[in-house]
Design an enzyme around this catalytic site. Structure first.
Site, PDB file in Angstrom:
ATOM      1  N   ASP A  88       1.094  -1.090   0.121  1.00  0.00           N
ATOM      2  CA  ASP A  88       0.013   0.004   0.134  1.00  0.00           C
ATOM      3  C   ASP A  88       0.736   1.222  -0.069  1.00  0.00           C
ATOM      4  OD1 ASP A  88      -2.560   1.452  -0.200  1.00  0.00           O
ATOM      5  OD2 ASP A  88      -2.785   1.048   1.953  1.00  0.00           O
ATOM      6  N   ASN A  94     -10.835  -2.484  -5.641  1.00  0.00           N
ATOM      7  CA  ASN A  94     -10.310  -1.719  -6.318  1.00  0.00           C
ATOM      8  C   ASN A  94     -10.753  -1.167  -7.514  1.00  0.00           C
ATOM      9  OD1 ASN A  94      -7.079  -2.872  -5.079  1.00  0.00           O
ATOM     10  ND2 ASN A  94      -8.158  -0.952  -4.352  1.00  0.00           N
TER      11      ASN A  94
HETATM   12  C1  IPE Z   1      -5.191  -2.774  -0.408  1.00  0.00           C
HETATM   13  O1  IPE Z   1      -4.964  -1.485  -0.448  1.00  0.00           O
HETATM   14  C2  IPE Z   1      -5.359  -3.388  -1.675  1.00  0.00           C
HETATM   15  C3  IPE Z   1      -4.225  -3.633  -2.311  1.00  0.00           C
HETATM   16  C4  IPE Z   1      -2.917  -3.286  -1.789  1.00  0.00           C
HETATM   17  C5  IPE Z   1      -4.204  -4.101  -3.538  1.00  0.00           C
HETATM   18  P1  IPE Z   1      -6.284  -0.343  -0.598  1.00  0.00           P
HETATM   19  O2  IPE Z   1      -5.406   0.911  -0.957  1.00  0.00           O
HETATM   20  O3  IPE Z   1      -7.195  -0.635  -1.822  1.00  0.00           O
HETATM   21  O4  IPE Z   1      -7.025  -0.441   0.884  1.00  0.00           O
HETATM   22  P2  IPE Z   1      -7.747   0.656   1.563  1.00  0.00           P
HETATM   23  O5  IPE Z   1      -8.678   1.064   0.618  1.00  0.00           O
HETATM   24  O6  IPE Z   1      -6.966   1.814   1.998  1.00  0.00           O
HETATM   25  O7  IPE Z   1      -8.388  -0.158   2.611  1.00  0.00           O
HETATM   26  C1  IPE Z   2      -1.535   0.231  -3.525  1.00  0.00           C
HETATM   27  O1  IPE Z   2      -1.178   1.679  -3.469  1.00  0.00           O
HETATM   28  C2  IPE Z   2      -1.791  -0.440  -4.900  1.00  0.00           C
HETATM   29  C3  IPE Z   2      -3.330  -0.812  -5.303  1.00  0.00           C
HETATM   30  C4  IPE Z   2      -3.999  -0.943  -4.408  1.00  0.00           C
HETATM   31  C5  IPE Z   2      -3.332  -1.144  -6.402  1.00  0.00           C
HETATM   32  P1  IPE Z   2      -2.573   2.533  -3.531  1.00  0.00           P
HETATM   33  O2  IPE Z   2      -2.751   2.784  -4.819  1.00  0.00           O
HETATM   34  O3  IPE Z   2      -3.555   2.087  -2.745  1.00  0.00           O
HETATM   35  O4  IPE Z   2      -1.804   3.850  -2.759  1.00  0.00           O
HETATM   36  P2  IPE Z   2      -2.592   4.974  -2.086  1.00  0.00           P
HETATM   37  O5  IPE Z   2      -2.842   4.162  -0.669  1.00  0.00           O
HETATM   38  O6  IPE Z   2      -3.544   5.578  -2.648  1.00  0.00           O
HETATM   39  O7  IPE Z   2      -1.392   5.781  -1.373  1.00  0.00           O
HETATM   40 MG    MG Z   3      -3.968   2.334  -0.552  1.00  0.00          MG
END
Ligand code: IPE
Ligand code: IPE
Ligand code: MG
Length: 249
Positions: free
Chosen positions: A27, A75
């Site tokens: 994340d 997502n």
């Molecule tokens: C979790 O991250 C999913 C992945 C790393 C693929 P998200 O960024 O989607 O999670 P939330 O929305 O902060 O819970």
């Molecule tokens: C994790 O990084 C990757 C995916 C969930 C695909 P994020 O895209 O969630 O990054 P933040 O949480 O917005 O910084």
């Molecule tokens: Mg995220």
């Protein structure tokens, strides 16, 4: 011995007490990009490089299974441009990295409901799983369109169908039956879960499988997660007392 492994030895990791299976919620890609004034997709691009490094490091250390959360069932709610970029990135990476994965004895496996993914991506996924299925160097599970609740619903449906067909009786269903119907049936449960970017939640990842997993959360954003950070997570893991509900000491 690689230079990376030597660095690790210098940090006094106990190589005899490493986790067998590490899971990671990657994340913070978007925040990393924002901090640098870049579009979010640059964070995903850099994040993919971090994952490749982590996989190599796991293999060097002898960690047998790495499971990475790449795209959740939730997502899909992101802007279309970002979702499309991620799908294209997964496909490109598979094409680009397959040869190296074969050479490095990586066995790649995808967990999640692959059916809604673009057909060309599904083909690359099937192809890479097929080509690496006999490798035993490191087992690399990538969760794409993965959601733990969806996984459990699918497992319930499959089990109910067997009961309906008379292949299984309802009172013979036990924890093993459920575990065998999850995407992860081939892997032991994770010993260590790492989540980057400071979020203290599971976000629908491996809810069944993480029952007794040690959790490590770091504020580091995923694209910045490097060997030293991983060493720190492993050192923290090695200090834990895994009691599994039994008495202290
Ligand atoms: C979790 O991250 C999913 C992945 C790393 C693929 P998200 O960024 O989607 O999670 P939330 O929305 O902060 O819970
Ligand atoms: C994790 O990084 C990757 C995916 C969930 C695909 P994020 O895209 O969630 O990054 P933040 O949480 O917005 O910084
Ligand atoms: Mg995220």
């Amino acid at each position: 011995m690689t230079a990376q492994l030597l660095t690790t030895l210098a940090t006094e990791l106990n190589l005899a007490k490493l986790p067998h299976h590490v899971a990671v919620i990657m994340d913070g890609n978007g925040r990393w990009a924002k901090q640098k004034g870049l579009p979010r997709i640059e964070g995903h691009r850099q994040g993919a490089k971090t994952l490749k490094e982590m996989l190599r490091y796991c293999k060097d250390l002898g960690i047998k299974i790495l499971t990475a959360y790449a795209f959740s069932t939730e997502n899909w709610g992101r802007p279309t441009g970002e979702v499309n970029f991620l799908m294209a990135l997964f496909e490109r990476l598979l094409q680009k990295e397959l040869k190296e994965m074969e050479a490095e004895e990586v066995c790649i496996n995808f967990i999640g409901d692959l059916s809604p993914l673009p057909t060309s991506l599904q083909q690359e996924m099937r192809h890479s799983m097929e080509r690496t299925k006999n490798n035993q160097g490191v087992y690399f599970n990538v969760a794409i369109n993965y959601g733990s609740r969806h996984e459990m619903v699918k497992a319930c449906q499959a089990i109910a169908e067997k009961v309906q067909l008379g292949e299984l009786s309802a009172d013979s269903i036990n924890e093993e039956t459920i575990a065998q119907h999850l995407y992860t049936s081939a892997s032991a449960d994770p010993d260590l879960l790492i989540r980057t970017s400071g979020e203290m939640r599971l976000s629908n990842f491996l809810l069944w499988q993480l029952a007794y997993t040690e959790i490590y959360v770091t504020d580091t954003l995923w694209p910045d997660f490097n060997h030293q950070q991983f060493d720190r997570a492993l050192q923290s893991y090695q200090k834990r007392d895994r009691r599994f509900g039994k008495k202290i000491g």
